[in-house]
Design an enzyme around this catalytic site. Structure first.
Site, PDB file in Angstrom:
ATOM      1  N   TYR A  76     -24.261  45.354  17.870  1.00 33.49           N
ATOM      2  CA  TYR A  76     -23.981  44.281  16.873  1.00 33.49           C
ATOM      3  C   TYR A  76     -24.946  44.665  15.709  1.00 33.49           C
ATOM      4  O   TYR A  76     -24.692  43.892  14.537  1.00 33.49           O
ATOM      5  CB  TYR A  76     -24.156  43.052  17.248  1.00 33.49           C
TER       6      TYR A  76
ATOM      7  N   LYS B 201     -24.853  48.298  31.577  1.00 32.76           N
ATOM      8  CA  LYS B 201     -23.608  49.284  32.016  1.00 32.76           C
ATOM      9  C   LYS B 201     -24.228  50.786  32.021  1.00 32.76           C
ATOM     10  O   LYS B 201     -23.667  51.786  31.131  1.00 32.76           O
ATOM     11  CB  LYS B 201     -22.538  49.318  31.011  1.00 32.76           C
TER      12      LYS B 201
ATOM     13  N   ASP C 104     -19.005  44.902  34.407  1.00 31.41           N
ATOM     14  CA  ASP C 104     -17.644  44.770  34.812  1.00 31.41           C
ATOM     15  C   ASP C 104     -17.464  44.235  36.331  1.00 31.41           C
ATOM     16  O   ASP C 104     -16.868  43.007  36.516  1.00 31.41           O
ATOM     17  CB  ASP C 104     -16.857  46.034  34.841  1.00 31.41           C
TER      18      ASP C 104
ATOM     19  N   ASP D 134     -22.354  38.252  24.597  1.00 32.76           N
ATOM     20  CA  ASP D 134     -21.223  37.589  23.730  1.00 32.76           C
ATOM     21  C   ASP D 134     -20.232  37.209  24.814  1.00 32.76           C
ATOM     22  O   ASP D 134     -19.825  36.129  24.666  1.00 32.76           O
ATOM     23  CB  ASP D 134     -21.079  38.562  22.699  1.00 32.76           C
TER      24      ASP D 134
END
Ligand code: NAD
Length: 350
Positions: free
Chosen positions: A134, A186, A221, A245
């Site tokens: 971001y 991740k 995930d 988010d």
């Protein structure tokens, strides 16, 4: 709604910058200030503008006077700010987070009304608020006559940024009697960007092991799937900006949606509390908006200013109105308008 700086003050009063925002913002603000008064919150208010309201009245979606006010009070309660999609001005919400280094976005998700998909959810998500994907380092590469043939974005995570947000999550766990912090990442694919976050989070976890907080980690995930299958295995989750988010909205979905989701943007020197929902232009001015999310954000602000007793009274009154009195706004299947719902809470507080 009184829109001038509140003059009533006492030695113990705590100044707060108020930004009612756009759309339903002023309506849910009125309601929230009414319950804060009923609970005896010792705040004095400095009313300021931002978003479309700031643009209209001061020619700037984030006017200097608003920033100066927060610099002074270091505490703000903010309504939703409308942001044009695609072009137009940059999100005032993002600018505020950057300006005041509000590095931790605290998003609790608690079941308020039974009968949804899950009962008794009580999860807390801490999202890193300033780094990651971001940071806005993105551009297009043109090929032939396609100006947008390729899009490139870079993420930035720092060890210092990961450490401060992980420490925030562990400190929160200690202070609030939580037992476990889950690091979400991740690192199997984004080995540098989120690998650094995981590595740092594990370092921080070792420092809190002796204080009774356990730590585990999940790939983002898998975490999404596990939150839906069995959310009760999680307690406090801490993660990077983009994953936070997404996961915080997922958590809001577990407890009935964004309409009841509060948030705090917290830094070392300032904090801004806000409802997660937007300005709801479709219902603005109709007097039917649900003020719960901003009221719960105000309860977080009471906690933040060491007024846990008043925060608890406010949350208990909200629970009583929803569960015992069964007074609810239309979005929750009830018939009450904003004022009726607010008066029901005031009645309980009295
Ligand atoms: P939204 O949250 O404003 O509305 C989505 C739907 O939820 C609408 O049907 C709306 O009526 C309903 N809703 C939202 N809050 C409600 C409430 N308190 N009570 C009852 N119903 C409620 O999302 P959107 O339509 O995508 O966004 C509208 C504007 O808000 C946009 O300009 C967007 O940029 C802005 N926005 C601001 C913030 C913020 O300031 N934190 C957050 C999200 C969106």
């Amino acid at each position: 709604m009184a829109k001038k700086t509140t003059t009533k003050s006492s030695a113990k009063s705590i100044p707060v910058t108020l930004i009612p925002g756009d759309g339903i913002g002023p309506e849910v603000f009125d309601a929230t200030l009414t319950v804060l008064e009923a609970v005896g919150a010792p705040f004095t208010y400095d009313w300021q503008k931002a978003g479309m309201a700031g643009l209209k009245e001061a020619g700037d979606p984030l006017p200097k006077a608003t920033l100066d006010s927060i610099r002074k009070t270091r505490l703000a309660l903010k309504g939703p700010l409308a942001t044009p999609v695609g072009g137009g001005f940059r999100s005032s919400n993002v600018r505020l987070r950057e300006e005041f280094h509000l590095y931790a976005n605290l998003r609790p998700a608690r079941t308020l009304i039974p009968g949804g998909r899950y009962e008794n959810i009580d999860l807390v998500l801490v999202r890193e608020n300033l780094e990651g994907l971001y940071v806005g380092f993105e551009h297009f590469i043109p090929i032939g006559d396609d100006a947008h043939a390729v899009a490139i974005a870079s993420g930035v995570n720092t060890r210092a940024g990961g450490r401060r947000v992980c420490e925030f999550a562990f400190d929160y766990a200690v202070a609030n009697g939580r037992k476990k912090v889950t690091l979400v990442h991740k690192a199997n694919v984004l080995k540098a960007l989120t690998g650094l976050f995981l590595e740092t989070g594990r370092e921080v976890a070792k420092e809190y092991a002796s204080r009774g907080i356990t730590c585990d980690d999940r790939i983002v995930d898998a975490c999404c799937m596990q939150l839906v299958m069995n959310p009760y295995q999680f307690d406090v989750i801490v993660t990077t900006n983009l994953f936070g988010d997404i996961l915080s909205d997922l958590n809001a979905g577990l407890v009935g949606g964004l309409g009841m989701a509060p948030a705090g943007n917290i830094g070392k020197d300032a904090a801004i509390f806000e409802a997660v929902h937007g300005s709801a232009p479709d219902i603005a001015g109709k007097g039917i908006a649900n003020p719960l999310a901003l009221m719960l954000s105000a309860a977080m602000m009471l906690d933040h200013t060491n007024q846990q007793d008043k925060a608890k009274r406010l949350r208990d009154a909200i629970d009583g109105v929803l569960l015992k009195d069964k007074v609810r706004t239309g979005d929750l299947g009830g018939k009450a308008n904003t004022k009726q719902f607010t008066q029901a809470i005031v009645a309980r507080l009295k």
